[in-house]
Design a protein around this motif. Sequence first.
Motif, PDB file in Angstrom:
ATOM      1  N   MET A   1     -16.990 -50.200  29.611  1.00  0.00           N
ATOM      2  CA  MET A   1     -16.372 -49.969  31.048  1.00  0.00           C
ATOM      3  C   MET A   1     -15.178 -48.812  30.807  1.00  0.00           C
ATOM      4  O   MET A   1     -14.245 -49.058  29.875  1.00  0.00           O
ATOM      5  CB  MET A   1     -15.889 -51.256  31.859  1.00  0.00           C
ATOM      6  N   ALA A   2     -15.089 -47.970  31.534  1.00  0.00           N
ATOM      7  CA  ALA A   2     -14.177 -46.996  31.520  1.00  0.00           C
ATOM      8  C   ALA A   2     -12.812 -47.249  32.000  1.00  0.00           C
ATOM      9  O   ALA A   2     -12.878 -48.198  33.028  1.00  0.00           O
ATOM     10  CB  ALA A   2     -14.435 -45.728  32.008  1.00  0.00           C
ATOM     11  N   ASP A   3     -11.706 -46.712  31.666  1.00  0.00           N
ATOM     12  CA  ASP A   3     -10.472 -46.992  32.346  1.00  0.00           C
ATOM     13  C   ASP A   3     -10.099 -46.091  33.372  1.00  0.00           C
ATOM     14  O   ASP A   3     -10.406 -44.829  33.198  1.00  0.00           O
ATOM     15  CB  ASP A   3      -9.392 -47.192  31.175  1.00  0.00           C
ATOM     16  N   ARG A   4      -9.177 -46.588  34.171  1.00  0.00           N
ATOM     17  CA  ARG A   4      -8.713 -45.554  35.166  1.00  0.00           C
ATOM     18  C   ARG A   4      -7.084 -46.003  35.545  1.00  0.00           C
ATOM     19  O   ARG A   4      -6.559 -46.825  35.438  1.00  0.00           O
ATOM     20  CB  ARG A   4      -9.276 -46.005  36.238  1.00  0.00           C
ATOM     21  N   SER A   5      -6.276 -44.800  35.660  1.00  0.00           N
ATOM     22  CA  SER A   5      -4.927 -44.918  35.873  1.00  0.00           C
ATOM     23  C   SER A   5      -4.520 -44.206  37.119  1.00  0.00           C
ATOM     24  O   SER A   5      -5.214 -43.185  37.383  1.00  0.00           O
ATOM     25  CB  SER A   5      -3.996 -44.490  34.635  1.00  0.00           C
ATOM     26  N   VAL A   6      -3.877 -44.742  37.771  1.00  0.00           N
ATOM     27  CA  VAL A   6      -3.122 -44.127  39.147  1.00  0.00           C
ATOM     28  C   VAL A   6      -1.516 -44.220  38.730  1.00  0.00           C
ATOM     29  O   VAL A   6      -1.076 -45.533  38.360  1.00  0.00           O
ATOM     30  CB  VAL A   6      -3.339 -44.673  40.152  1.00  0.00           C
ATOM     31  N   TRP A   7      -0.732 -43.307  38.702  1.00  0.00           N
ATOM     32  CA  TRP A   7       0.607 -43.330  38.544  1.00  0.00           C
ATOM     33  C   TRP A   7       1.452 -42.434  39.493  1.00  0.00           C
ATOM     34  O   TRP A   7       0.557 -41.331  40.223  1.00  0.00           O
ATOM     35  CB  TRP A   7       0.761 -42.701  37.052  1.00  0.00           C
ATOM     36  N   VAL A  35       2.091 -49.845  47.908  1.00  0.00           N
ATOM     37  CA  VAL A  35       1.332 -48.553  47.094  1.00  0.00           C
ATOM     38  C   VAL A  35      -0.152 -48.986  47.448  1.00  0.00           C
ATOM     39  O   VAL A  35      -0.597 -49.998  46.877  1.00  0.00           O
ATOM     40  CB  VAL A  35       1.744 -48.440  45.841  1.00  0.00           C
ATOM     41  N   LEU A  36      -0.666 -48.097  48.126  1.00  0.00           N
ATOM     42  CA  LEU A  36      -2.194 -48.206  48.476  1.00  0.00           C
ATOM     43  C   LEU A  36      -2.802 -47.280  47.836  1.00  0.00           C
ATOM     44  O   LEU A  36      -2.857 -45.824  47.878  1.00  0.00           O
ATOM     45  CB  LEU A  36      -2.521 -47.988  49.853  1.00  0.00           C
ATOM     46  N   PHE A  37      -3.901 -47.770  47.075  1.00  0.00           N
ATOM     47  CA  PHE A  37      -4.799 -46.715  46.199  1.00  0.00           C
ATOM     48  C   PHE A  37      -5.957 -46.234  47.005  1.00  0.00           C
ATOM     49  O   PHE A  37      -6.367 -46.846  47.857  1.00  0.00           O
ATOM     50  CB  PHE A  37      -5.499 -47.694  45.058  1.00  0.00           C
ATOM     51  N   ASP A  38      -6.272 -44.954  46.886  1.00  0.00           N
ATOM     52  CA  ASP A  38      -7.322 -44.340  47.554  1.00  0.00           C
ATOM     53  C   ASP A  38      -8.504 -44.662  47.345  1.00  0.00           C
ATOM     54  O   ASP A  38      -9.354 -44.773  48.301  1.00  0.00           O
ATOM     55  CB  ASP A  38      -7.037 -42.904  47.265  1.00  0.00           C
ATOM     56  N   VAL A  39      -8.718 -45.216  46.224  1.00  0.00           N
ATOM     57  CA  VAL A  39      -9.929 -45.956  45.735  1.00  0.00           C
ATOM     58  C   VAL A  39      -9.693 -47.075  45.036  1.00  0.00           C
ATOM     59  O   VAL A  39      -8.771 -47.285  44.148  1.00  0.00           O
ATOM     60  CB  VAL A  39     -10.607 -45.097  44.665  1.00  0.00           C
ATOM     61  N   ALA A  40      -9.864 -48.134  45.412  1.00  0.00           N
ATOM     62  CA  ALA A  40      -9.810 -49.592  44.905  1.00  0.00           C
ATOM     63  C   ALA A  40     -10.286 -49.647  43.475  1.00  0.00           C
ATOM     64  O   ALA A  40     -11.452 -49.089  43.058  1.00  0.00           O
ATOM     65  CB  ALA A  40     -10.359 -50.625  46.019  1.00  0.00           C
ATOM     66  N   PHE A  41      -9.641 -50.472  42.707  1.00  0.00           N
ATOM     67  CA  PHE A  41      -9.920 -50.916  41.572  1.00  0.00           C
ATOM     68  C   PHE A  41     -11.182 -52.135  41.547  1.00  0.00           C
ATOM     69  O   PHE A  41     -10.922 -52.735  42.496  1.00  0.00           O
ATOM     70  CB  PHE A  41      -8.853 -51.419  40.412  1.00  0.00           C
ATOM     71  N   PRO A  42     -12.002 -52.113  40.705  1.00  0.00           N
ATOM     72  CA  PRO A  42     -12.953 -53.391  40.704  1.00  0.00           C
ATOM     73  C   PRO A  42     -12.358 -54.652  40.360  1.00  0.00           C
ATOM     74  O   PRO A  42     -12.730 -55.541  40.690  1.00  0.00           O
ATOM     75  CB  PRO A  42     -14.056 -52.922  39.848  1.00  0.00           C
ATOM     76  N   GLN A  43     -11.467 -54.709  39.776  1.00  0.00           N
ATOM     77  CA  GLN A  43     -10.440 -55.848  39.402  1.00  0.00           C
ATOM     78  C   GLN A  43      -9.221 -55.519  39.492  1.00  0.00           C
ATOM     79  O   GLN A  43      -8.619 -54.321  39.722  1.00  0.00           O
ATOM     80  CB  GLN A  43     -10.705 -56.246  38.000  1.00  0.00           C
ATOM     81  N   GLY A 100      -6.417 -49.959  35.031  1.00  0.00           N
ATOM     82  CA  GLY A 100      -7.545 -50.874  35.169  1.00  0.00           C
ATOM     83  C   GLY A 100      -8.892 -50.166  35.072  1.00  0.00           C
ATOM     84  O   GLY A 100      -9.184 -49.275  34.570  1.00  0.00           O
ATOM     85  N   PRO A 101      -9.856 -51.093  35.111  1.00  0.00           N
ATOM     86  CA  PRO A 101     -11.265 -50.444  34.830  1.00  0.00           C
ATOM     87  C   PRO A 101     -11.611 -49.489  36.038  1.00  0.00           C
ATOM     88  O   PRO A 101     -10.999 -49.829  37.134  1.00  0.00           O
ATOM     89  CB  PRO A 101     -12.126 -51.674  34.687  1.00  0.00           C
ATOM     90  N   ALA A 102     -12.433 -48.450  35.527  1.00  0.00           N
ATOM     91  CA  ALA A 102     -12.889 -47.622  36.677  1.00  0.00           C
ATOM     92  C   ALA A 102     -14.142 -48.028  37.359  1.00  0.00           C
ATOM     93  O   ALA A 102     -14.609 -49.003  37.250  1.00  0.00           O
ATOM     94  CB  ALA A 102     -13.191 -46.506  36.218  1.00  0.00           C
ATOM     95  N   PRO A 103     -13.826 -47.710  39.043  1.00  0.00           N
ATOM     96  CA  PRO A 103     -15.061 -48.338  39.573  1.00  0.00           C
ATOM     97  C   PRO A 103     -16.376 -47.951  39.164  1.00  0.00           C
ATOM     98  O   PRO A 103     -16.487 -46.904  38.611  1.00  0.00           O
ATOM     99  CB  PRO A 103     -14.982 -47.637  40.914  1.00  0.00           C
ATOM    100  N   ALA A 104     -17.369 -48.616  39.333  1.00  0.00           N
ATOM    101  CA  ALA A 104     -18.951 -48.431  38.891  1.00  0.00           C
ATOM    102  C   ALA A 104     -19.373 -46.762  39.469  1.00  0.00           C
ATOM    103  O   ALA A 104     -19.039 -46.704  40.576  1.00  0.00           O
ATOM    104  CB  ALA A 104     -19.671 -49.435  39.106  1.00  0.00           C
ATOM    105  N   ALA A 105     -19.899 -46.221  38.492  1.00  0.00           N
ATOM    106  CA  ALA A 105     -20.584 -45.138  39.221  1.00  0.00           C
ATOM    107  C   ALA A 105     -21.540 -45.125  40.069  1.00  0.00           C
ATOM    108  O   ALA A 105     -22.404 -46.037  40.030  1.00  0.00           O
ATOM    109  CB  ALA A 105     -20.791 -43.858  38.283  1.00  0.00           C
TER     110      ALA A 105
END
Length: 105
Positions: A1-7, A35-43, A100-105
């Motif tokens: 599973m790929a990682d994703r970051s928002v900063w 702080v609201l993420f434009d795309v939710a994390f899966p966890q 955290g983990p990136a959303p599934a493609a």
Amino acid sequence: MADRSVWGCVGSNGSTIYSGTGFKVDRVGTGVYTVLFDVAFPQWPSVVATQMYPGNMSSTGGDTRDNAVVIAISTDRFRVTTGGSDGKQADRDFSFIAMGPAPAA
């Protein structure tokens, strides 16, 4: 599973974003921001926040009690509170990283 970051780096008014993308900020009260993420994390992501003093490279820093505390985390947002040296909530600039983990493609 790929990682994703928002900063990002956020101004004390909650509407100024100095840097970062992929989020919005809502100042919900004195020293309290969501702080609201434009795309939710899966966890739930891991979130770290700290108070900052943007552009003040001559500063020796603030009181160590001036701080930012992450008080809630979910998959699509987190809440942070900032405060002054007296320990009370106060509007302050802050920076954060959510990872955290990136959303599934």
